[in-house]
Motif scaffolding. Structure first.
Motif: not given
Lengths: 645, 145
Positions: A581-598
């Motif tokens: 299979g495949q592992l599929y990853t996307v990174v999104g926007e930064p959000v408050p608290g130093g976090r990033w959407q994954l």
């Protein structure tokens, strides 16, 4: 200079197309045989001129000649070299020029290579190809001139659509177009055969390699497009039932049906009228697809108002060509001598069912694609037809089609006994049942379509290799290998679709660098986020380290790219492919608290979808090899008219 | 069976199949096609709860709120006359912002409350869902395609 030379070459090519049509038709008259000798060089010259025009446009794009409107609008000197070249067809005018170039090359290829077709039919075919080319040359020259100059060249171009800045652009559109436009040959063959009333096994044998060739490219183009959309859009999906996608699926469905019916015509001299009809329909679908995508009507019916000339132009061409071919069909088909009849329980009987199912699926996709346009233009109501419609209608029928595919190759031509067929497919049938039980036990609670899909895929995979059973593999003809490979590919692809739909695991989270998240069997450490410069963009790139059990960790770097010309952000997914299979990853926007959407997916066996597509194309290529290698005896045997009818 | 009769049977079969396809398609369309709603339509027509539909309009200025989990957003979709509250969990496409057009696919969970599964992004620079064209929303770039 180069732009003017390109335009001149295009005009010359258009005139040569007119000459080609004239000579081809003239040679049909009594005493016109001499003209046929002239028509071949004309077709070749037309292709050379068109290629010249295409090369000129490519050079203008490569050298970023901003005095050319199209280049200024769709490119810039900052665009990387690969996309300055491939960008030639990343816009309306350029892609139409590519379309016409392939059309002209296809015409020249017929003129140069076709040796099996009776002379008169060949002349009519080349004439038809010339008429088609003429219409599309007119479209280019009068409403989509790629070589138009600007009065004042801007200092820099508008740039190039970032979503298209991907190696997929170099491969997907040309392949797809070769498939689309390659079907024009089948169309011209059909028109030619109708004009000379010469429909029979010889005609089918001559047409088959051309259909196969176009179909192989169409399959490759669709497969590549699906994979491109899958990784580029970052939505994790591989088919969206978008009208643009349907526009490529419809010719494929028609060509697949044609491929099977032309075999019935070649082998058993049956389905004469039907095969001719399909040849007309297949390229008509290509033209409808071109109309949908190129007229701007897809964006909205309002696009007509934006550029009414263009949409109306293609619509008129469509009406002329499709209407003309259908009228010719109606007028002539009754005088085509009748073909052979056959027994319902036979290979040809199964192929008729194949053709009916493919046609029904085609009709359903066409209805779903055109319905919103029709509804909006008639009632003004805006609505859309989405995946629920297509999945509910085409899905079940496709499964039935696949089931028929398991039984078809096990049947004999002419006449077969149901009991004998049942005995031949007993093992695959038993395997299907075992697969069903195993899936029900191992993965309870699957939805009905994925469950049936997985089960049938197992059965059909077994049934598709059954024709090789107890055969001397070295003496098995290539086209049998081709059939086995293509049917196996369909099973493989179906398994991938069902598995993706049934077993995909998704994790959506906002995480801080340093945190670990899990998706499916993977533990993924979010190591870092860094800015990374690119040639014409800046990227924010996440570093993810994925581990599964004791296997070596995989590093993935999904990113968000920000382009400044034009200003647009694209999300670049990062994908790791493993055997299962495949592992599929996307990174999104930064959000408050130093976090990033994954957004992370584990998609078991999703790769089988495109592997299956590749197998189908390889199967087609093997058949093509098997059919076009010299087999003079067979050709000499059939004279073109029915031997039984 | 004579060849002529068989041809007739085949033609009939094809006709039956195509008529069947059209009927099947039409009946499925009746269920699935009127599938795009503006907030006003949704309020007026009482869209069946739980059915997959598209909701299109403008993201109301100042309505976008992010939940603490970092991946869920709440926003209001408006067409000037009516407003629907929508919730979406996921990564929004780049062109999703307050004051610009949006098409969301999902379902109504209660009257006036919409749960979006997908925020439709554009296939390319100039692509817009048909429902949004022509009303001045979502105008970007001048690139042709």
């Amino acid at each position: 200079m180069i732009a003017e030379a390109g335009l001149a070459a295009l005009w010359i090519a258009a005139m040569l197309a007119a000459l080609q049509a004239f000579l081809g038709l003239g040679s049909l008259k009594a005493g016109g045989e001499e003209l046929l000798r002239a028509v071949r060089p004309v077709a070749v010259a037309q292709a050379v001129m068109t290629l010249g025009a295409f090369a000129a446009l490519m050079w203008l794009f490569y050298s970023t000649d901003l005095s050319v409107e199209l280049v200024a609008e769709d490119s810039a000197s900052t665009v990387p070299t690969l996309y300055r070249i491939a960008g030639t067809w990343g816009n309306h005018e350029g892609s139409m020029l590519l379309w016409v170039t392939i059309l002209a090359i296809a015409g020249a290829a017929v003129a140069l290579l076709e040796r099996r077709l009776p002379e008169r039919t060949l002349a009519a075919t080349i004439a038809a190809q010339g008429v088609i080319a003429l219409g599309f040359f007119a479209f280019l020259l009068f409403s989509s001139n790629p070589f138009a100059r600007l009065d004042i060249a801007p200092a820099e171009g508008n740039g190039f659509n970032p979503l298209l800045q991907d190696p997929g652009l170099a491969f997907h559109p040309p392949t797809l177009y070769v498939g689309y436009v390659g079907l024009s040959v089948a169309f011209s063959f059909a028109v030619g055969a109708l004009l000379t009333r010469d429909v029979g096994p010889a005609f089918a044998k001559a047409m088959r390699p051309w259909v196969l060739g176009a179909w192989v490219f169409l399959t490759l183009g669709i497969t590549a497009g699906s994979y491109w959309a899958y990784y580029e859009l970052g939505w994790g999906g591989w088919w969206f039932w978008d009208p643009t996608e349907n526009a490529s699926l419809m010719p494929w469905l028609a060509a697949t049906a044609l491929l099977h019916s032309v075999t019935v015509l070649a082998t058993r001299d049956g389905l004469r009228a039907w095969t001719v009809m399909l040849a007309v329909v297949a390229f008509s679908m290509s033209m409808v697809g071109t109309f949908l995508v190129r007229s701007g009507i897809l964006t909205s019916v309002h696009a007509f108002a934006l550029d009414p000339k263009r949409g109306a132009f293609i619509l008129v061409l469509l009406a002329l060509y499709i209407g003309g071919a259908l009228a010719l069909f109606g007028a002539r088909i009754a005088t085509v001598a009748e073909g052979n009849r056959f027994d319902p329980v036979s290979r040809e009987g199964a192929l008729v069912i194949n053709n009916l199912l493919l046609s029904v699926i085609l009709a359903l996709v066409l209805i779903g694609t055109l319905y919103p346009l029709a509804a909006e233009s008639m009632t003004g109501e805006k609505l859309s037809v989405g995946p629920p419609y297509f999945n509910a209608t085409a899905g079940p029928l496709a499964l039935i089609l696949v089931a028929v595919m398991a039984a078809g190759p096990a049947m004999r031509w002419r006449r077969d006994e149901i009991v004998a067929v049942a005995r031949r497919i007993a093992i695959p049938a038993a395997l299907t049942v075992i697969a069903l039980v195993a899936i029900l036990l191992l993965a309870p609670g699957l939805r009905i379509l994925p469950l049936l899909g997985l089960t049938l895929a197992a059965g059909v995979a077994a049934a598709s290799v059954a024709p090789l059973w107890k055969r001397n593999l070295r003496r098995t003809p290539l086209f049998t290998w081709g059939m086995v490979m293509a049917h196996l590919g369909a099973a493989v692809s179906l398994a991938g679709m069902a598995s993706e739909s049934a077993f995909t695991k998704e994790t959506l989270i906002a995480a801080r660098p340093g945190e670990t998240v899990s998706v499916g069997p993977y533990a993924i450490r979010f190591a870092a986020v860094d800015p990374v410069p690119g040639q014409n963009f800046t990227a924010v790139q996440a570093t993810l380290i994925a581990t599964r059990g004791s296997a070596d960790p995989i590093t993935l770097t999904p990113a968000q790219r920000t382009f400044d010309n034009p200003p647009q952000t694209t999300s670049e997914s990062a994908i790791a492919t493993r055997w299962d299979g495949q592992l599929y990853t996307v990174v999104g926007e930064p959000v408050p608290g130093g976090r990033w959407q994954l957004r992370l997916w584990w998609k078991p066996f999703v790769t089988l979808i495109w592997l299956g597509g590749a197998l189908i194309a390889i199967g087609g290529a093997l058949s093509l090899l098997g059919r076009s290698l010299p087999r003079r005896k067979v050709v000499a045997e059939s004279t073109g008219f029915a031997r039984f009818g | 069976m004579k060849a002529k009769n068989q041809r007739l049977v085949l033609a009939l079969l094809a006709l039956v199949a195509l008529v069947g396809a059209v009927l099947l398609g039409m009946s499925a369309l009746k269920d699935q096609a009127s599938y795009f709603y503006s907030p006003s339509d949704a309020v007026r027509d009482h869209v069946e709860l739980g059915r997959t539909v598209r909701l299109g309009g403008m993201v109301e200025k100042g309505s976008l709120r992010r939940e603490p989990d970092g991946v869920t957003i709440d926003f209001r979709v408006t067409d000037g006359a009516a407003t629907v509250t929508a919730r979406y969990t996921g990564i929004v496409p780049d062109l999703f912002r307050e004051g610009s057009g949006v098409v969301a696919e999902g379902r109504f969970t209660a009257p006036g409350r919409f749960a979006a599964d997908t925020i439709l992004a554009k296939h390319d620079e100039n692509y817009k869902p048909p429902e949004l064209a022509g009303n001045g929303m979502h105008e970007t770039g001048s690139l042709k395609r």
